[in-house]
Structure formats: C-alpha cells, structure tokens
Design an enzyme around this catalytic site. Structure first.
Site, PDB file in Angstrom:
ATOM      1  N   GLY A 243       0.752  -1.242   0.000  1.00 24.51           N
ATOM      2  CA  GLY A 243       0.000   0.000   0.000  1.00 24.51           C
ATOM      3  C   GLY A 243       0.783   1.293   0.000  1.00 24.51           C
ATOM      4  N   GLU A 285       3.696  -6.834   1.623  1.00 24.96           N
ATOM      5  CA  GLU A 285       3.308  -7.152   0.243  1.00 24.96           C
ATOM      6  C   GLU A 285       3.344  -5.919  -0.656  1.00 24.96           C
ATOM      7  OE1 GLU A 285      -0.667  -8.659   0.819  1.00 24.96           O
ATOM      8  OE2 GLU A 285       0.047 -10.636   1.360  1.00 24.96           O
ATOM      9  N   PRO A 286       4.513  -5.298  -0.843  1.00 25.05           N
ATOM     10  CA  PRO A 286       4.528  -4.115  -1.695  1.00 25.05           C
ATOM     11  C   PRO A 286       4.384  -4.467  -3.177  1.00 25.05           C
ATOM     12  CG  PRO A 286       6.765  -4.687  -1.037  1.00 25.05           C
ATOM     13  CD  PRO A 286       5.840  -5.645  -0.316  1.00 25.05           C
ATOM     14  N   ARG A 288       3.153  -1.489  -5.897  1.00 24.01           N
ATOM     15  CA  ARG A 288       3.424  -0.218  -6.573  1.00 24.01           C
ATOM     16  C   ARG A 288       4.793   0.361  -6.222  1.00 24.01           C
ATOM     17  NH1 ARG A 288      -0.812   3.111  -7.937  1.00 24.01           N
ATOM     18  NH2 ARG A 288      -2.054   2.081  -6.349  1.00 24.01           N
ATOM     19  N   ARG A 323      -5.613   3.679 -15.425  1.00 23.47           N
ATOM     20  CA  ARG A 323      -5.637   4.381 -14.136  1.00 23.47           C
ATOM     21  C   ARG A 323      -6.276   5.773 -14.211  1.00 23.47           C
ATOM     22  NH1 ARG A 323      -2.056   5.644 -11.212  1.00 23.47           N
ATOM     23  NH2 ARG A 323      -2.952   4.854  -9.282  1.00 23.47           N
ATOM     24  N   TYR A 327      -9.498   5.852 -11.912  1.00 28.65           N
ATOM     25  CA  TYR A 327      -9.341   6.471 -10.579  1.00 28.65           C
ATOM     26  C   TYR A 327      -9.021   7.965 -10.665  1.00 28.65           C
ATOM     27  CZ  TYR A 327      -7.887   1.538  -9.998  1.00 28.65           C
ATOM     28  OH  TYR A 327      -7.783   0.180 -10.049  1.00 28.65           O
ATOM     29  N   CYS A 354     -12.824   4.557 -28.162  1.00 28.18           N
ATOM     30  CA  CYS A 354     -14.101   5.195 -28.457  1.00 28.18           C
ATOM     31  C   CYS A 354     -14.883   5.515 -27.185  1.00 28.18           C
ATOM     32  CB  CYS A 354     -14.897   4.257 -29.359  1.00 28.18           C
ATOM     33  SG  CYS A 354     -16.464   4.922 -29.848  1.00 28.18           S
ATOM     34  N   GLU A 355     -14.281   6.313 -26.331  1.00 29.18           N
ATOM     35  CA  GLU A 355     -14.955   6.730 -25.089  1.00 29.18           C
ATOM     36  C   GLU A 355     -14.473   8.128 -24.722  1.00 29.18           C
ATOM     37  OE1 GLU A 355     -16.337   4.533 -22.200  1.00 29.18           O
ATOM     38  OE2 GLU A 355     -16.067   2.570 -23.141  1.00 29.18           O
ATOM     39  N   TYR A 383       0.144  -1.455 -12.151  1.00 27.22           N
ATOM     40  CA  TYR A 383      -1.246  -1.462 -12.594  1.00 27.22           C
ATOM     41  C   TYR A 383      -1.404  -0.772 -13.951  1.00 27.22           C
ATOM     42  CZ  TYR A 383      -1.365  -2.612  -7.677  1.00 27.22           C
ATOM     43  OH  TYR A 383      -1.084  -3.183  -6.467  1.00 27.22           O
TER      44      TYR A 383
HETATM   45  N1  LLP Z   1      -1.619  -7.092  -1.048  1.00 24.25           N
HETATM   46  C1  LLP Z   1      -2.904  -7.224  -1.401  1.00 24.25           C
HETATM   47  C2  LLP Z   1      -3.719  -8.236  -0.739  1.00 24.25           C
HETATM   48  C3  LLP Z   1      -3.451  -6.381  -2.374  1.00 24.25           C
HETATM   49  O1  LLP Z   1      -4.720  -6.518  -2.715  1.00 24.25           O
HETATM   50  C4  LLP Z   1      -2.635  -5.412  -2.998  1.00 24.25           C
HETATM   51  C5  LLP Z   1      -3.166  -4.521  -4.020  1.00 24.25           C
HETATM   52  C6  LLP Z   1      -1.282  -5.332  -2.616  1.00 24.25           C
HETATM   53  C7  LLP Z   1      -0.814  -6.177  -1.622  1.00 24.25           C
HETATM   54  C8  LLP Z   1      -0.316  -4.357  -3.226  1.00 24.25           C
HETATM   55  O2  LLP Z   1      -0.655  -3.037  -2.990  1.00 24.25           O
HETATM   56  P1  LLP Z   1       0.335  -1.856  -3.440  1.00 24.25           P
HETATM   57  O3  LLP Z   1       1.601  -2.003  -2.612  1.00 24.25           O
HETATM   58  O4  LLP Z   1       0.625  -2.033  -4.871  1.00 24.25           O
HETATM   59  O5  LLP Z   1      -0.397  -0.618  -3.141  1.00 24.25           O
HETATM   60  N2  LLP Z   1      -5.285  -0.827  -9.526  1.00 24.25           N
HETATM   61  C9  LLP Z   1      -5.118   0.120  -8.457  1.00 24.25           C
HETATM   62  C10 LLP Z   1      -4.484  -0.505  -7.246  1.00 24.25           C
HETATM   63  C11 LLP Z   1      -5.200  -1.762  -6.766  1.00 24.25           C
HETATM   64  C12 LLP Z   1      -4.494  -2.442  -5.638  1.00 24.25           C
HETATM   65  C13 LLP Z   1      -4.998  -3.831  -5.460  1.00 24.25           C
HETATM   66  N3  LLP Z   1      -4.399  -4.538  -4.387  1.00 24.25           N
HETATM   67  C14 LLP Z   1      -4.320   1.311  -8.973  1.00 24.25           C
HETATM   68  O6  LLP Z   1      -3.988   1.345 -10.158  1.00 24.25           O
HETATM   69  O7  LLP Z   1      -4.062   2.256  -8.231  1.00 24.25           O
END
Ligand code: LLP
Length: 433
Positions: A243, A285-286, A288, A323, A327, A354-355, A383
């Site tokens: 996150g 669990e990184p 992004r 994205r 979002y 086409c949007e 993503y």
């Molecule tokens: N762990 C779990 C259980 C998750 O569902 C996710 C992301 C992560 C770890 C990794 O999160 P991160 O470190 O990447 O923030 N598509 C969206 C983001 C969706 C995230 C889904 N889950 C975007 O483009 O911002």
C-alpha cells in the site's frame, strides 16, 4: 520537472537508463512499455533494507498483480522475494519465476475450489477470506491428505486517505473478516483436521501517502495477535500487506520513503510482539512501490486538434493505461523528443479508444506538440500493463526491459490475429459465409 534517477534528459531527448526513449520508440514501435531493470533492483533493495534494519525476520512478498511480467518476477525472485498472488494464474507465474512455495501467499476474496486445490497441490499458504472458504479448503486438503497452513485476512476497519476504489481496509469493504468474527474464525480453523492457522493477514489499501494508517494497522494486528495467541494459535507470520504510495505528481506530491514507513511501523510491531513473547516473521506485500516508477509508456502522436481545447491524439489509451480513467489518476507526461523545450501550450492527451473518458492527461503545459512526436507517460509500472485490455479490438503492446546498454522484449506485442484466434465459429453458423 523533478525526475527520478533513472530518467534523464540528454540532448533534448528523454532517456530511461542509458536509452533514448525516442530511439526505443523507433526500434520497437509504439505504444510501448519500457522498464528499467536497475531501478527495479534498487527499489527492491531499498524496501527490503529499510525493514530489515529493524528486524531481520522480514519477508517481502511482491504483489504480482502490480506488474505480472515474468521477467520482473524472476528478478525479484533472484533477490529473495516471495509473492502475494491473487489467482491461480499469478500462482503459476510466481512458481515459474522460481519463487519457493513457502514464500507465497494465495490471497483472494473469492477463490474457486480449483484455486484451493492448486494451492494445496503446490504447498503454498492460503489467506482465507470467509468461513465458507475455510470449510472448502479443509475439504480439498482432506481429499489430498494434506494439512494446509493458513492465515485469515483481517479487516482492520480503518479509513485510509486514498481513492475510495482502492481503500480495502474499511469496515464496509468486501475484504477480510470483521473484528467481531476473527476469534470465531481462528477457533473454527483450530477445529479443522486439514487446516492449520499459522498467520494473520491484512491489506488496508493502495497509493497511501501517509504512514499513520500503517502504524495504526500494525497496532491493530499485534492486538489481534494477542487474542489469537490466547486461543492457542502459534503465529509463524504476521502479514501487514502493501500500500505504500509513490509521488505521481513530481512537483507537488511527497511520499514517505520505505525508510520513513519502516521507522514508523517497526517500533509498534516490535513492541507488540515483544509484549506477547512471540517472534513471528513479518511479511509485507509491496507492489506499486517496487515497480511504479520503473516504467514509462511511450506513445506516438497521431494528430493534434484544436477544438474547444487542444487535443493531442496518441496511440495509447485506457486500453493500455486505465488508471486515469478509472481512478482519475495523475501521470506526468513528457514530450520525449522535446524534453528540454519550453512549455508553450496547454494540451489534453487523449487515447484512440471510443470513449469520452479516454484521457491520459488533462490540461498539461507542454512544448508545441506535432504529429509524430513521442510522448512518455511516467510512473506506468504499477497497474499499467497488468490492467490493460483488448477493448476496441486493440492488441496489447510489447513490453521492453532495459539494463545497462542492453534492451530486449520481455513480452511481445499481440496481433489482431492473436485476438481473433480465441474466437470460434458456432456450429449453427457453419453454413454462413
Ligand atoms: N496485497 C494485497 C492483498 C493487495 O490486494 C494489494 C493490491 C497489494 C498487496 C499491493 O498493494 P500496493 O503495494 O501495490 O499498493 N489498480 C489500483 C491498485 C489496486 C491495488 C490492489 N491490491 C491502482 O492502479 O491504483
């Protein structure tokens, strides 16, 4: 514009690593995703070291959904990463990349029996999201005469400052077991013959630019750990999810570094487990943060049009980077072949889909843009490709990796034939021409 270390401007062109983005666009064609391997490696090391400075028993589980290219998984695997996988497909990829099963957590709020059977077969741990799933996994593992180690995904019910569509730890979210049911869930797991609860899991959301929600989460997790310990569960791991965000707006946005993140959460985590007298592994669990800034999406200008405002029509749209449309996300854009030219005009960069919502970047100050120019969309590594589609029957583009003076295709582009080959003529249409 502030650029991260792997992006530079030389002789008017944007470079990624040692490579001229314009030359890459010419060589491999556009649209094109380009990733810098050195940046991937340094992002991983930075995150890993930040946490291990506080506690040696930390395991990074790369969130494969952020960017599921096998080449990227192989790099992280070779650096010691585990993986957070959210589907059978991601599990297959993680194993293929050489990630050992004991470093893989099969996550997901809606797994099929086939998913559960694959997890059992491959000896990976499973994060459970419901009582039904616990029962089903116990059955599946029983049939295989195995005992599967599990965690439950805990819903910490905390508000996080991010886009509502990517806040996952809210009390109202579809994910996780609510606080009032957590003890019952672990009790039920302890009663199962083929499931053994050994961990706890949570993930509060994505693109979070403040450390406070993470600290709060660590507090909640160690508190719940105490309650679970009382039930007789021996906790081998506590997984606090991913996150941590990145600064998409290069001039104005600040994001906590992995060091700041670790400095905030680790004292809370360590104090909590010391008090309980337990020494679980800390899993994170990184996604992004490891891959987001490593990649640019190169897209060529098809035409420039002045209507009620100036539109730059490029060859990549939300089929390749959803994205902004999904979002309202902001990505910096640079005219790669005019990277040090003065901004002259305000343009809106739009894709070929086409949007009306197919806008990559609204109202940006850019140098004079002409057809044939190459635009680089920054921070497209997380993503981006992984959420790409074939909408409008557009094949997905290639992905290229650069490493030192080398570059190579890590995923070929699709063709229209690839798309058509998945379709079948129905038997009752056979006689039609
Ligand atoms: N762990 C779990 C259980 C998750 O569902 C996710 C992301 C992560 C770890 C990794 O999160 P991160 O470190 O990447 O923030 N598509 C969206 C983001 C969706 C995230 C889904 N889950 C975007 O483009 O911002």
């Amino acid at each position: 514009m502030n650029l991260p270390g792997h992006l530079t401007v030389r002789d008017g062109h944007l470079y990624i690593g040692q490579h001229d983005c314009v030359a890459l666009a010419n060589e491999y064609g556009t649209p094109l995703y380009v990733t810098d391997e050195e940046r991937l490696r340094s992002n991983f090391t930075r995150y890993d070291e930040a946490l291990k400075k506080h506690y040696s028993d930390v395991q990074l589980l790369y969130a494969a959904k952020a960017n599921g290219n096998l080449a990227i998984l192989r790099i992280f695997s070779s650096m010691g990463a585990g993986a957070d996988v959210f589907s059978s497909g991601e599990l297959h990829m993680a194993l293929l990349a050489g990630i050992p099963p004991e470093k893989i957590l099969f996550n997901g709020s809606s797994k099929t029996k086939e998913d559960l059977a694959l997890a059992v077969e491959k000896n990976v741990r499973v994060s459970l999201d419901s009582f039904d799933e616990l029962r089903q996994l116990n059955e599946v593992a029983g049939e295989a005469k195995k005992v599967v180690e599990v965690s439950f995904r805990i819903n910490p019910a905390i508000d996080v400052p991010t886009h509502p569509k990517i806040a996952t730890g809210l009390a109202t979210s579809k994910f996780g077991i609510p606080a009032g049911q957590i003890k019952d869930a672990y009790r039920a797991a302890l009663e199962c013959d083929n499931v053994e609860p050994v961990g706890m899991h949570c993930h509060i959301g994505s693109q979070i630019l403040d450390v406070e929600p993470f600290t709060k989460t660590a507090e909640i997790m160690v508190k719940v750990a105490g309650e679970i310990k009382e039930l007789g569960v021996k906790l081998d791991f506590i997984d606090i999810g991913g996150g941590l965000g990145i600064p998409y707006r290069h001039e104005t946005e600040a994001a906590p570094s992995p060091d700041q993140y670790a400095d905030a959460i680790m004292p809370v985590f360590l104090k909590g487990i010391q008090k309980l007298g337990i020494k679980p592994q800390l899993w994170v669990e990184p996604g992004r943060n490891l891959v987001g800034d490593t990649t640019v999406l190169l897209t060529r200008v098809n035409s420039v049009k002045t209507a009620h405002k100036k539109f730059v029509n490029v060859d990549a749209g939300f089929n390749l980077l959803i994205r902004p449309a999904m979002y309202d996300s902001y990505h910096e854009v640079i005219v790669a072949n005019k990277a040090d030219a003065e901004a002259e005009c305000v343009y809106t960069v739009t894709g070929p889909i086409c949007e009306t919502g197919d806008i990559l970047a609204s109202d940006r100050n850019l140098p004079k843009v002409e057809d044939g120019d190459v635009i680089a969309v920054l921070d497209a590594g997380a993503y981006g490709y992984s959420m790409a589609s074939q909408y409008n029957c557009r094949p997905r583009c290639p992905e290229v990796m650069v490493f030192g003076d080398r570059s190579g295709v890590m995923r070929r582009g699709e063709s229209v034939i690839d798309i058509l080959n998945t379709m079948k003529k129905l038997p009752w249409h056979e006689s039609n021409k």
